[in-house]
Design an enzyme around this catalytic site. Structure first.
Site, PDB file in Angstrom:
ATOM      1  N   SER A 177     -11.187  37.333 -19.746  1.00 46.89           N
ATOM      2  CA  SER A 177     -11.627  36.433 -18.686  1.00 46.89           C
ATOM      3  C   SER A 177     -12.202  37.235 -17.514  1.00 46.89           C
ATOM      4  O   SER A 177     -13.133  38.021 -17.704  1.00 46.89           O
ATOM      5  CB  SER A 177     -10.465  35.527 -18.256  1.00 46.89           C
ATOM      6  OG  SER A 177     -10.913  34.452 -17.470  1.00 46.89           O
ATOM      7  N   ASP A 279     -13.305  26.963 -25.770  1.00 47.23           N
ATOM      8  CA  ASP A 279     -13.408  27.461 -24.399  1.00 47.23           C
ATOM      9  C   ASP A 279     -14.686  26.929 -23.752  1.00 47.23           C
ATOM     10  O   ASP A 279     -15.762  26.958 -24.374  1.00 47.23           O
ATOM     11  CB  ASP A 279     -13.436  28.991 -24.452  1.00 47.23           C
ATOM     12  CG  ASP A 279     -13.319  29.659 -23.102  1.00 47.23           C
ATOM     13  OD1 ASP A 279     -13.320  28.954 -22.076  1.00 47.23           O
ATOM     14  OD2 ASP A 279     -13.242  30.897 -23.081  1.00 47.23           O
ATOM     15  N   HIS A 309      -9.470  28.990 -24.069  1.00 48.27           N
ATOM     16  CA  HIS A 309      -9.437  30.131 -23.169  1.00 48.27           C
ATOM     17  C   HIS A 309      -8.020  30.699 -23.046  1.00 48.27           C
ATOM     18  O   HIS A 309      -7.051  29.962 -22.887  1.00 48.27           O
ATOM     19  CB  HIS A 309      -9.940  29.710 -21.791  1.00 48.27           C
ATOM     20  CG  HIS A 309     -10.301  30.842 -20.895  1.00 48.27           C
ATOM     21  ND1 HIS A 309     -11.461  31.567 -21.057  1.00 48.27           N
ATOM     22  CD2 HIS A 309      -9.648  31.403 -19.837  1.00 48.27           C
ATOM     23  CE1 HIS A 309     -11.523  32.503 -20.120  1.00 48.27           C
ATOM     24  NE2 HIS A 309     -10.423  32.433 -19.375  1.00 48.27           N
TER      25      HIS A 309
END
Length: 337
Positions: A177, A279, A309
């Site tokens: 991320s 995601d 995610h």
């Protein structure tokens, strides 16, 4: 561990927070920002000490990185027949939350060290909004410079006990991320001087990039309450992380924007990009891979079905454990390719 609290609401209800005035930005269960600048981070994930050992074959220790308060957590496999590659890793959290001491990262990176057969240095960088970008990118670069300094010293005793286990000719940058965005930006900065021979690759897990124009997955992938990243949450993170007044086409957010350095001009090492099917960043990650290939860069792309995610740290999908095992296999293969 279980999923984080629901993160779907990012605009606050403007309830007062004691003496700090109204809350002007909030991600429920994670962070509140008040009008006077006061920041409150909620204990969504427990911190664990480095001595806690989820993987018995991995030793862990916290180390100071330089003299500016930066620190990192090391993971070193106990049983080795040769020196191991070093993965310099940056945790996720939208640049605003997260820690190298969070239990979910401690568990995941101990598994990475064990199953991908590498030494991991997990960097605890400064967070926004107190330290907006490029603070996290600067900390990432400082960590890599510190690693290179340590490699030249090779002290055999404390605190350099881990150095003898590393093959410093095989260094990788990685993260998930926001941490993946840090890894990418650090690699790009290093590449401005020519890619160091020791930097062999980037492991970019669900890289947190943005843009003013919405992608199809950002617009159409409905996120459940167990999701770690909704569109409103993503927008809130960027409002808190970018310089005041900047939009999501800022180069620190969108590497494909017109104002960003051209990928063709960047000297970048090979990349493994890990993408999650559910995601909201899926399409943006895929566009990034396509642009990298068009620019002549080496990119391996792995897509994980049925998960969203941060599944590899939050285990918030039915298929999380199986897909995490797949990811670890891909990371090991990439590091040893």
């Amino acid at each position: 561990m279980g999923a984080l609290p629901q993160l779907s609401e990012s605009r606050s209800s403007f309830q007062p927070s004691k003496d700090h005035g109204p809350v002007i930005e909030e991600i429920q269960g994670l962070i509140k920002v008040c009008k006077d600048g006061h920041v409150e981070r909620l204990p969504a994930v427990v911190d664990v000490p480095c001595t806690w050992a989820p993987e018995p074959d991995v030793a862990s220790k916290d180390v100071a990185v330089g003299h500016g308060g930066l620190w990192a957590r090391l993971y070193v496999p106990r049983v080795q027949t040769q020196k191991l590659p070093l993965l310099v890793y940056f945790h996720g959290g939208g640049f605003c939350v997260g820690s190298a001491a969070w239990r979910c990262y401690h568990e995941f990176l101990a598994r990475v060290a064990s199953q991908a057969a590498c030494v991991v240095l997990s960097v605890n960088y400064r967070l926004a909004p107190e330290h907006r970008l490029p603070a996290a990118y600067e900390d990432g670069l400082a960590a890599v410079r510190w690693v290179r300094q340590q490699a030249s010293h090779r002290a055999a005793d404390e605190p350099g006990w881990w150095l003898a286990h590393c093959d410093f000719a095989r260094v990788f940058l990685g993260g998930d991320s926001a941490g993946a965005a840090i890894a990418y930006n650090v690699a790009a900065q290093l590449g401005s001087f020519g890619v160091p021979d020791c930097l062999r690759g980037m492991v970019l897990i669900q890289p947190f990039f943005g843009g003013v124009a919405r992608t199809s997955s950002e617009k159409n992938l409905v996120q459940s309450s167990r999701s770690a990243l909704s569109l409103t949450t993503s927008d809130c993170y960027w409002r808190l992380a970018l310089p005041p007044g900047a939009d999501r086409d800022h180069p620190w957010c969108n590497p494909l924007a017109k104002g960003s350095p051209k990928l063709e001009d960047l000297r970048l090492p090979p990349a493994l990009v890990c993408i999650s099917e559910l995601d909201i960043l899926r399409d943006r990650n895929m566009e990034f891979c396509k642009a990298m290939r068009s620019a002549g860069k080496s990119v391996e792309q792995a897509t994980y079905a049925g998960v969203g995610h941060a599944f590899q740290v939050l285990h918030n999908y039915h298929m999380s454990h199986a897909r995490t095992t797949e990811m670890l296999t891909h990371i090991r293969a990439f590091i040893y390719s």
